[in-house]
Write a protein that holds these residues in place. Structure first.
Motif, PDB file in Angstrom:
ATOM      1  N   GLY A 100      -2.663 -11.681  66.681  1.00 10.00           N
ATOM      2  CA  GLY A 100      -2.748 -13.136  66.772  1.00 10.00           C
ATOM      3  C   GLY A 100      -1.440 -13.736  66.273  1.00 10.00           C
ATOM      4  N   ASP A 101      -1.472 -14.986  65.812  1.00  7.50           N
ATOM      5  CA  ASP A 101      -0.233 -15.651  65.399  1.00  7.50           C
ATOM      6  C   ASP A 101       0.200 -15.290  63.977  1.00  7.50           C
ATOM      7  OD1 ASP A 101      -0.269 -16.748  67.864  1.00  7.50           O
ATOM      8  OD2 ASP A 101      -0.308 -18.846  67.232  1.00  7.50           O
ATOM      9  N   LEU A 102      -0.471 -14.315  63.356  1.00  6.90           N
ATOM     10  CA  LEU A 102       0.041 -13.818  62.070  1.00  6.90           C
ATOM     11  C   LEU A 102       1.439 -13.245  62.283  1.00  6.90           C
ATOM     12  CD1 LEU A 102      -3.184 -12.050  60.772  1.00  6.90           C
ATOM     13  CD2 LEU A 102      -2.122 -14.100  59.780  1.00  6.90           C
TER      14      LEU A 102
ATOM     15  N   GLY B 150       0.927 -12.768  68.734  1.00  6.77           N
ATOM     16  CA  GLY B 150       0.267 -13.947  69.309  1.00  6.77           C
ATOM     17  C   GLY B 150       1.078 -14.550  70.443  1.00  6.77           C
ATOM     18  N   HIS B 151       2.398 -14.508  70.266  1.00  8.04           N
ATOM     19  CA  HIS B 151       3.326 -15.013  71.288  1.00  8.04           C
ATOM     20  C   HIS B 151       4.553 -14.107  71.280  1.00  8.04           C
ATOM     21  CE1 HIS B 151       1.385 -19.134  71.439  1.00  8.04           C
ATOM     22  NE2 HIS B 151       0.965 -18.710  70.255  1.00  8.04           N
ATOM     23  N   GLY B 152       5.086 -13.829  72.458  1.00  5.92           N
ATOM     24  CA  GLY B 152       6.304 -13.012  72.536  1.00  5.92           C
ATOM     25  C   GLY B 152       6.019 -11.594  72.990  1.00  5.92           C
TER      26      GLY B 152
ATOM     27  N   ILE C  33      -5.966 -24.408  70.417  1.00  2.00           N
ATOM     28  CA  ILE C  33      -6.265 -24.640  71.837  1.00  2.00           C
ATOM     29  C   ILE C  33      -5.509 -23.654  72.745  1.00  2.00           C
ATOM     30  CG2 ILE C  33      -4.466 -26.426  72.094  1.00  2.00           C
ATOM     31  CD1 ILE C  33      -6.490 -27.969  73.886  1.00  2.00           C
ATOM     32  N   ASP C  34      -4.334 -23.201  72.272  1.00  2.76           N
ATOM     33  CA  ASP C  34      -3.572 -22.273  73.120  1.00  2.76           C
ATOM     34  C   ASP C  34      -4.156 -20.856  73.104  1.00  2.76           C
ATOM     35  OD1 ASP C  34      -2.659 -22.173  70.441  1.00  2.76           O
ATOM     36  OD2 ASP C  34      -0.735 -21.322  71.031  1.00  2.76           O
ATOM     37  N   HIS C  35      -5.170 -20.630  72.268  1.00  4.16           N
ATOM     38  CA  HIS C  35      -5.847 -19.329  72.237  1.00  4.16           C
ATOM     39  C   HIS C  35      -7.288 -19.420  72.737  1.00  4.16           C
ATOM     40  CE1 HIS C  35      -2.779 -17.266  69.569  1.00  4.16           C
ATOM     41  NE2 HIS C  35      -2.424 -18.536  69.504  1.00  4.16           N
ATOM     42  N   THR C  36      -7.820 -20.634  72.824  1.00  2.00           N
ATOM     43  CA  THR C  36      -9.267 -20.782  73.067  1.00  2.00           C
ATOM     44  C   THR C  36      -9.635 -21.635  74.273  1.00  2.00           C
ATOM     45  OG1 THR C  36      -9.315 -22.658  71.534  1.00  2.00           O
ATOM     46  CG2 THR C  36      -9.881 -20.495  70.629  1.00  2.00           C
TER      47      THR C  36
HETATM   48 ZN   LIG Z   1      -0.692 -19.612  69.096  1.00  3.13          ZN
END
Ligand SMILES: [Zn+2]
Length: 284
Positions: free
Chosen positions: A164-166, A201-203, A65-68
């Motif tokens: 992404g969050d990889l 993905g984050h940071g 949900i935090d990406h879409t």
């Molecule tokens: Zn995420």
């Protein structure tokens, strides 16, 4: 908010609660990568994009949900892995879950989601896909890890990779739906790619060499779980005891944090997932 232009026409926002959001400007319109989580951020992002041009495509790196969530507020054809579509069409979070969450993380955004509906990808792929837009080529590649359907995107002509969050520069995201050991491999791979920049993905915007720090955090956490298993600790005891720092779901760019019970739930389920997959690996 701090929009950075990291390469010509490649704009990245790293201070939204939820995923990093990017806009790539091409001659034939914009390509967006991941959409804002909070409705108020999504509306602002829509205006930011509108000032640059028309949105041609919006790519989601996974279904979370935090990406879409922001797909609903943005124009453009949504593109992702076919499992991302399946997850959003058939297993989307309930309306109650979404409303409860937005009440906490974006109370001002509540009126914006009165008619909220998930907007799933309409163009999907399985292994890889190339999108050629306005003279730029985007290579999308499936790489299971953070989720079974995680993808990364390369903009080779500009030396930019969206992971992404990889890879999350800020710290570990949830392992709830992870393919834990494939994820480790993916992190190893991302540390070696020939790219100038990696947009996590984050940071913060990073270099491939920075992925090593993230990979080490994953290895440390997996090691703690493996040590617990070796010492004969049961699954539920381990899931209660082991915790990792969650910097993903906490206050970002002045936004509120996720509710504590969700942060706790993600931790618990993450340790269980690592436990199960470590046992499975030892048995094969
Ligand atoms: Zn995420």
């Amino acid at each position: 908010m701090a929009l950075q232009e990291i390469a010509p026409g490649v704009f990245v926002e790293t201070e939204h609660l939820g995923s990093n959001n990017s806009i790539v400007s091409t001659r034939d319109g914009l390509v967006l990568i991941d959409s804002p989580h909070r409705p108020t951020d999504a509306m602002r992002w829509r205006r930011t994009a509108a000032a640059m041009g028309e949105v041609a495509f919006l790519i989601n790196t996974d279904h979370h949900i935090d990406h879409t969530m922001g797909n609903y507020f943005l124009p453009g054809t949504v593109v992702s892995h076919e499992i991302t579509r399946d997850r959003l069409v058939n297993h989307a979070p309930s309306k109650a879950y979404v409303e409860d969450l937005i009440t906490v993380i974006d109370p001002e955004g509540l009126p914006l989601i009165r008619d909220y509906q998930v907007r799933p990808p309409t163009v999907t792929f399985v292994e890889r896909m190339a999108l050629d837009v306005g003279g730029l080529r985007f290579d999308l590649t499936h790489r299971p890890g953070h989720t079974p359907n995680s993808i990364y995107i390369e903009l080779k002509s500009l030396g930019v990779l969206f992971s992404g969050d990889l890879f999350c520069e800020i710290g570990l995201p949830a392992f709830v739906e992870a393919h834990v050991y494939e994820w480790l491999e993916a992190a190893r791979f991302l540390g070696t790619v020939d790219a100038e920049w990696i947009i996590p993905g984050h940071g913060k915007v990073s270099r491939p060499r920075d992925v090593a720090v993230f990979r080490q955090k994953m290895e440390d956490l997996i090691g703690q779980v493996a040590d617990g298993i070796a010492a004969g600790e049961p699954r539920d005891v381990l899931a209660e005891r082991i915790r990792f720092e969650d910097l993903i779901h906490i206050s970002t760019g002045g936004s509120p944090s996720y509710p504590d019970h969700l942060i706790e739930l993600f931790q618990h389920k993450s340790i269980e997932a690592i436990y199960d997959q470590t046992i499975e690996r030892q048995c094969t």
